[in-house]
Design a protein around this motif. Structure first.
Motif, mmCIF file in Angstrom:
data_model
loop_
_atom_site.group_PDB
_atom_site.id
_atom_site.type_symbol
_atom_site.label_atom_id
_atom_site.label_comp_id
_atom_site.label_asym_id
_atom_site.label_seq_id
_atom_site.Cartn_x
_atom_site.Cartn_y
_atom_site.Cartn_z
ATOM 1 N N GLY A 112 -2.046 2.104 5.901
ATOM 2 C CA GLY A 112 -3.117 3.096 5.925
ATOM 3 C C GLY A 112 -2.726 4.437 5.339
ATOM 4 O O GLY A 112 -3.356 5.451 5.648
ATOM 5 N N PHE A 113 -1.685 4.463 4.509
ATOM 6 C CA PHE A 113 -1.275 5.736 3.904
ATOM 7 C C PHE A 113 -2.388 6.281 3.018
ATOM 8 O O PHE A 113 -2.618 7.491 2.956
ATOM 9 N N LEU A 114 -3.082 5.381 2.320
ATOM 10 C CA LEU A 114 -4.222 5.765 1.490
ATOM 11 C C LEU A 114 -5.529 5.496 2.217
ATOM 12 O O LEU A 114 -5.669 4.470 2.894
ATOM 13 N N GLN A 172 1.810 13.441 -4.895
ATOM 14 C CA GLN A 172 2.556 14.507 -4.228
ATOM 15 C C GLN A 172 2.763 14.183 -2.748
ATOM 16 O O GLN A 172 3.807 14.493 -2.165
ATOM 17 N N ARG A 173 1.770 13.523 -2.131
ATOM 18 C CA ARG A 173 1.930 13.088 -0.739
ATOM 19 C C ARG A 173 3.011 12.023 -0.629
ATOM 20 O O ARG A 173 3.771 11.990 0.333
ATOM 21 N N VAL A 174 3.064 11.118 -1.623
ATOM 22 C CA VAL A 174 4.120 10.104 -1.642
ATOM 23 C C VAL A 174 5.486 10.784 -1.725
ATOM 24 O O VAL A 174 6.418 10.424 -0.997
ATOM 25 N N GLU A 206 -7.582 4.875 -2.531
ATOM 26 C CA GLU A 206 -7.228 3.622 -3.203
ATOM 27 C C GLU A 206 -8.160 3.368 -4.387
ATOM 28 O O GLU A 206 -7.719 2.971 -5.478
ATOM 29 N N GLU A 207 -9.441 3.636 -4.194
ATOM 30 C CA GLU A 207 -10.402 3.460 -5.287
ATOM 31 C C GLU A 207 -10.142 4.449 -6.419
ATOM 32 O O GLU A 207 -10.296 4.116 -7.600
ATOM 33 N N THR A 208 -9.730 5.663 -6.088
ATOM 34 C CA THR A 208 -9.411 6.664 -7.113
ATOM 35 C C THR A 208 -8.290 6.174 -8.019
ATOM 36 O O THR A 208 -8.384 6.240 -9.251
ATOM 37 N N GLU A 219 -0.062 -4.167 3.181
ATOM 38 C CA GLU A 219 -1.514 -4.242 3.105
ATOM 39 C C GLU A 219 -2.027 -3.263 2.051
ATOM 40 O O GLU A 219 -1.352 -2.289 1.711
ATOM 41 N N PRO A 220 -3.225 -3.488 1.514
ATOM 42 C CA PRO A 220 -3.784 -2.515 0.566
ATOM 43 C C PRO A 220 -3.853 -1.129 1.201
ATOM 44 O O PRO A 220 -4.258 -0.976 2.360
#
Length: 221
Positions: free
Chosen positions: A38-40, A90-92, A45-47, A160-161
């Motif tokens: 759930g990081f994204l 940048q969050r990554v 994810e769509e972006t 997971e996605p």
């Protein structure tokens, strides 16, 4: 592996997206092989998927990788991103890399078709440094890590996605990693059907490489 891994999960409390050969390896790699589900958000994810799709569509899936590590893939390196995608990356960087680590300027994008897979490998120190972090898009998958000197030591990560995985230190250097093909894609006794999967991979700079340099594409997951 299933019974041992399930026992390990019961013995060592932890998230249900990581399983291993025993409490020792789970404890030792707790901070070296990390999954953040759930990081994204769905919108993020769509972006990323929307931005990557036009470039990936121009490429054909390949079945002969230069070192035979990947089957059924297309890949690219990307250094120019939209403002929204840059914010995600940048969050990554903040989540996965230490303040003293410099990242390679290009991000590795790997697109596996539904039948594609990645064979066990350890990324060469010529291509990336001590930390690898990847975002998983579109399809769930299972990453397996196996100790290069003791195959009885292993770890499996459920990706997971929208999840972020991080490999650093011992998990990066002492364990091979692979993405299981669809027919082998189980997490314990749970079947994880594989579809098309895109991974967006950030890597720390290899020792001795300047920030602006980038070598041949690595076989990262």
């Amino acid at each position: 592996m299933a019974a041992t891994g399930l026992l390990a999960l019961r013995t060592l409390p932890g998230p249900s997206w990581v399983r291993g050969s025993g409490p020792s390896v789970l404890s030792r790699l707790r901070d070296a092989a990390v999954v953040r589900p759930g990081f994204l958000s769905t919108a993020e994810e769509e972006t990323l998927s929307r931005e990557l799709e036009p470039e990936l569509r121009r490429r054909r899936y390949e079945y002969d990788h230069w070192d035979a590590a990947i089957h059924g893939f297309r890949e690219t390196e990307k250094s120019r991103w939209s403002e929204a995608s840059r914010a995600i990356l940048q969050r990554v960087q903040a989540a996965a890399f230490g303040p003293g680590q410099t990242l390679l300027s290009s991000v590795h994008v790997l697109d596996l078709e539904a039948r594609g897979y990645i064979k066990p490998h350890v990324d060469s120190i010529k291509f990336c440094g001590a930390t690898i972090a990847g975002l998983s898009l579109l399809s769930p998958s299972v990453m397996r890590l196996v100790h290069t000197q003791d195959p009885g030591e292993w770890l499996e990560l459920l990706l997971e996605p929208g999840s972020l995985y991080i490999l650093r230190g011992s998990a990066r250097y002492d364990f091979s990693h692979e993405i299981l093909r669809d027919e082998e894609s189980f997490f314990g006794e749970r079947r994880i059907p594989r579809g098309r999967r895109i991974s967006v991979i950030c890597r720390s700079l290899p020792e001795g490489m300047g920030p602006g340099e980038s070598g041949q594409l690595p076989p990262a997951c």
